[in-house]
Design a protein around this motif. Structure first.
Motif, PDB file in Angstrom:
ATOM      1  N   UNK A   2     -17.510  34.499 -15.946  1.00 20.56           N
ATOM      2  CA  UNK A   2     -17.230  35.439 -15.167  1.00 20.56           C
ATOM      3  C   UNK A   2     -16.557  36.566 -15.430  1.00 20.56           C
ATOM      4  N   UNK A   3     -17.049  38.047 -15.635  1.00 20.97           N
ATOM      5  CA  UNK A   3     -16.283  39.125 -15.931  1.00 20.97           C
ATOM      6  C   UNK A   3     -15.933  38.778 -17.476  1.00 20.97           C
ATOM      7  N   UNK A   4     -16.442  38.084 -18.320  1.00 18.94           N
ATOM      8  CA  UNK A   4     -16.362  37.913 -19.614  1.00 18.94           C
ATOM      9  C   UNK A   4     -15.145  36.756 -19.872  1.00 18.94           C
ATOM     10  N   UNK A   5     -14.650  36.341 -18.872  1.00 17.86           N
ATOM     11  CA  UNK A   5     -13.303  35.462 -19.052  1.00 17.86           C
ATOM     12  C   UNK A   5     -13.753  34.171 -19.875  1.00 17.86           C
ATOM     13  N   UNK A   6     -12.743  33.619 -20.762  1.00 16.23           N
ATOM     14  CA  UNK A   6     -13.106  32.420 -21.141  1.00 16.23           C
ATOM     15  C   UNK A   6     -12.283  31.366 -20.570  1.00 16.23           C
ATOM     16  N   UNK A   7     -11.157  31.641 -19.874  1.00 23.04           N
ATOM     17  CA  UNK A   7     -10.438  30.602 -19.275  1.00 23.04           C
ATOM     18  C   UNK A   7     -10.100  30.774 -17.620  1.00 23.04           C
ATOM     19  N   UNK A   8     -10.249  29.666 -16.945  1.00 21.32           N
ATOM     20  CA  UNK A   8      -9.978  29.847 -15.689  1.00 21.32           C
ATOM     21  C   UNK A   8      -8.652  29.103 -15.525  1.00 21.32           C
ATOM     22  N   UNK A   9      -7.853  29.351 -14.529  1.00 18.88           N
ATOM     23  CA  UNK A   9      -6.372  28.929 -14.132  1.00 18.88           C
ATOM     24  C   UNK A   9      -6.931  28.162 -12.997  1.00 18.88           C
ATOM     25  N   UNK A  10      -6.667  26.833 -12.972  1.00 14.79           N
ATOM     26  CA  UNK A  10      -6.708  25.887 -11.841  1.00 14.79           C
ATOM     27  C   UNK A  10      -5.423  25.377 -11.535  1.00 14.79           C
ATOM     28  N   UNK A  11      -5.127  25.553 -10.193  1.00  9.81           N
ATOM     29  CA  UNK A  11      -3.754  25.218  -9.688  1.00  9.81           C
ATOM     30  C   UNK A  11      -4.092  24.376  -8.466  1.00  9.81           C
ATOM     31  N   UNK A  12      -3.487  23.051  -8.367  1.00  3.99           N
ATOM     32  CA  UNK A  12      -3.355  22.113  -7.268  1.00  3.99           C
ATOM     33  C   UNK A  12      -2.009  22.064  -6.770  1.00  3.99           C
ATOM     34  N   UNK A  13      -2.107  22.191  -5.277  1.00  2.00           N
ATOM     35  CA  UNK A  13      -0.997  22.763  -4.557  1.00  2.00           C
ATOM     36  C   UNK A  13      -0.717  22.147  -3.258  1.00  2.00           C
ATOM     37  N   UNK A  14       0.177  21.395  -2.717  1.00  2.00           N
ATOM     38  CA  UNK A  14       0.482  21.346  -1.352  1.00  2.00           C
ATOM     39  C   UNK A  14       1.934  21.347  -0.802  1.00  2.00           C
ATOM     40  N   UNK A  15       1.932  22.228   0.072  1.00  2.00           N
ATOM     41  CA  UNK A  15       2.890  22.436   1.033  1.00  2.00           C
ATOM     42  C   UNK A  15       4.004  23.379   0.220  1.00  2.00           C
ATOM     43  N   UNK A  16       3.562  24.190  -0.686  1.00  3.86           N
ATOM     44  CA  UNK A  16       4.457  25.053  -1.584  1.00  3.86           C
ATOM     45  C   UNK A  16       4.273  26.702  -1.819  1.00  3.86           C
ATOM     46  N   UNK A  17       4.041  27.045  -0.725  1.00  7.03           N
ATOM     47  CA  UNK A  17       3.644  28.231  -0.511  1.00  7.03           C
ATOM     48  C   UNK A  17       4.462  29.584  -1.184  1.00  7.03           C
ATOM     49  N   UNK A  18       5.647  29.083  -1.012  1.00  6.35           N
ATOM     50  CA  UNK A  18       6.795  30.035  -1.487  1.00  6.35           C
ATOM     51  C   UNK A  18       6.797  29.957  -2.977  1.00  6.35           C
ATOM     52  N   UNK A  19       6.518  28.518  -3.597  1.00  7.62           N
ATOM     53  CA  UNK A  19       6.354  28.702  -5.191  1.00  7.62           C
ATOM     54  C   UNK A  19       5.287  29.533  -5.610  1.00  7.62           C
ATOM     55  N   UNK A  20       4.114  29.207  -4.821  1.00  2.00           N
ATOM     56  CA  UNK A  20       2.999  30.191  -5.124  1.00  2.00           C
ATOM     57  C   UNK A  20       2.970  31.738  -4.938  1.00  2.00           C
ATOM     58  N   UNK A  26       1.161  35.913 -11.337  1.00  5.40           N
ATOM     59  CA  UNK A  26       1.459  35.850 -13.138  1.00  5.40           C
ATOM     60  C   UNK A  26       0.209  35.332 -13.773  1.00  5.40           C
ATOM     61  N   UNK A  27      -0.734  34.622 -13.069  1.00  2.18           N
ATOM     62  CA  UNK A  27      -1.826  33.996 -13.557  1.00  2.18           C
ATOM     63  C   UNK A  27      -2.794  35.067 -14.068  1.00  2.18           C
ATOM     64  N   UNK A  28      -3.395  35.120 -15.129  1.00  4.42           N
ATOM     65  CA  UNK A  28      -4.552  35.928 -15.518  1.00  4.42           C
ATOM     66  C   UNK A  28      -5.715  35.406 -14.641  1.00  4.42           C
ATOM     67  N   UNK A  29      -6.793  36.172 -14.167  1.00  5.50           N
ATOM     68  CA  UNK A  29      -7.725  36.015 -13.580  1.00  5.50           C
ATOM     69  C   UNK A  29      -9.076  35.416 -14.307  1.00  5.50           C
ATOM     70  N   UNK A  30      -9.988  34.663 -13.765  1.00  6.11           N
ATOM     71  CA  UNK A  30      -9.997  34.027 -12.475  1.00  6.11           C
ATOM     72  C   UNK A  30      -9.035  32.885 -12.451  1.00  6.11           C
ATOM     73  N   UNK A  31      -8.676  32.639 -10.873  1.00  7.07           N
ATOM     74  CA  UNK A  31      -7.724  31.496 -10.734  1.00  7.07           C
ATOM     75  C   UNK A  31      -8.524  30.628  -9.407  1.00  7.07           C
TER      76      UNK A  31
END
Length: 282
Positions: A2-20, A26-31
């Motif tokens: 996608x868009x020439x990207x080589x790395x996707x950032x994968x985040x798993x989260x639960x009830x941490x909207x403020x941290x997100x 700060x994460x390069x896309x795609x995320x």
């Protein structure tokens, strides 16, 4: 890709909207964000405020295996994991992709994880940096048999072939079983010091619970892949670990049938390397 990207950032989260709110910019896309059954409106908030983030709602708390969903969806050859309170340094993922491109047997790149405002080197990163397993000719740094998920970039193909994270372990210490399975399949895992991630964890609210979880998962990981003498040793360690350790052992027993159903021995070379790390505190 996608868009020439080589790395996707994968985040798993639960009830941490403020941290997100802090980490997602700060994460390069795609995320890809996999929401683990949050009740704080995480999914809707991220869709409104970060429309370029692909949000997947798991519907319930899947633990570490939620990351598997993100990897399955990713369209890039590599995936970088992040927690809701961690992010990658500028340029780190480009550097990681270059390293992975240059080392086709490398399945997991363990980064230098810096903790908190003081940027203290994470203890696991220190162990990986000083790994007694040495540097194999076709790998970019010290060989390892473990990693920190929030400081790891994985080869998508290898991660999926090894089954990703499993729900026997669920969460906390989930990396060990995956690491040894990748090694058993012939993949390499290595620490690369110039790839940097930042981790700003919140103070642990339930240290006793985390101790119990660590004890439980140490036993279950041994049941899944290690000789019975290692299972016995880890069980004894849990018994000596006070109330939290004993609780961990009790909860391990409940998951024992599933662990036994998935049990198989590691190749001799991988088991020998794992014992070497244990002898030296790794």
């Amino acid at each position: 890709m996608k868009n020439g990207a080589r790395v996707t950032v994968v985040v798993a989260s639960r009830n941490r909207v403020r941290a997100l709110t802090r980490s997602l910019p700060l994460h390069p896309r795609p995320v890809i964000l996999v929401d683990n059954g949050s009740s704080d409106g995480t999914a809707g908030f991220v869709r409104r405020h970060f429309p370029d983030v692909h949000v997947v709602e798991a519907g319930r708390n899947l633990g570490a295996p939620a990351r598997n969903i993100g990897v399955q969806i990713a369209e890039t050859p590599y995936v970088a994991f992040a927690d809701d309170d961690s992010w990658w340094a500028p340029g780190a993922l480009e550097r990681a992709a270059d390293v992975l491109d240059a080392h086709p047997r490398l399945a997991v790149l363990g980064a230098r994880v810096l903790v908190g405002q003081e940027e203290r080197l994470d203890a696991v990163s220190e162990l990986m940096r000083d790994s007694p397993l040495g540097v194999e000719p076709d790998l970019p740094g010290p060989s390892v048999l473990g990693f920190l998920a929030c400081g790891a970039v994985v080869r998508t193909e290898a991660f999926l072939a090894a089954g990703g994270f499993d729900d026997v372990i669920f969460l906390f210490g989930e990396e060990e079983r995956l690491a040894v399975d990748l090694a058993a399949q012939g993949w390499g895992l290595a620490y690369v010091d110039d790839v940097v991630a930042h981790h700003h964890p919140s103070p642990a609210k339930d240290s006793r619970g985390r101790q119990a979880l660590a004890a439980r998962n140490a036993v279950l990981t041994a049941v899944l892949r290690r000789p019975w003498r290692v299972v016995a040793r880890r069980s004894f360690d849990a018994l000596r670990g006070g109330a939290a350790g004993r609780k961990g052992l009790r909860t391990a027993v409940r998951r024992l049938p599933r662990a036994l159903a998935e049990r198989h021995a590691l190749p001799v070379s991988v088991e020998r390397a794992r014992r070497t790390l244990e002898r030296t505190g790794g």
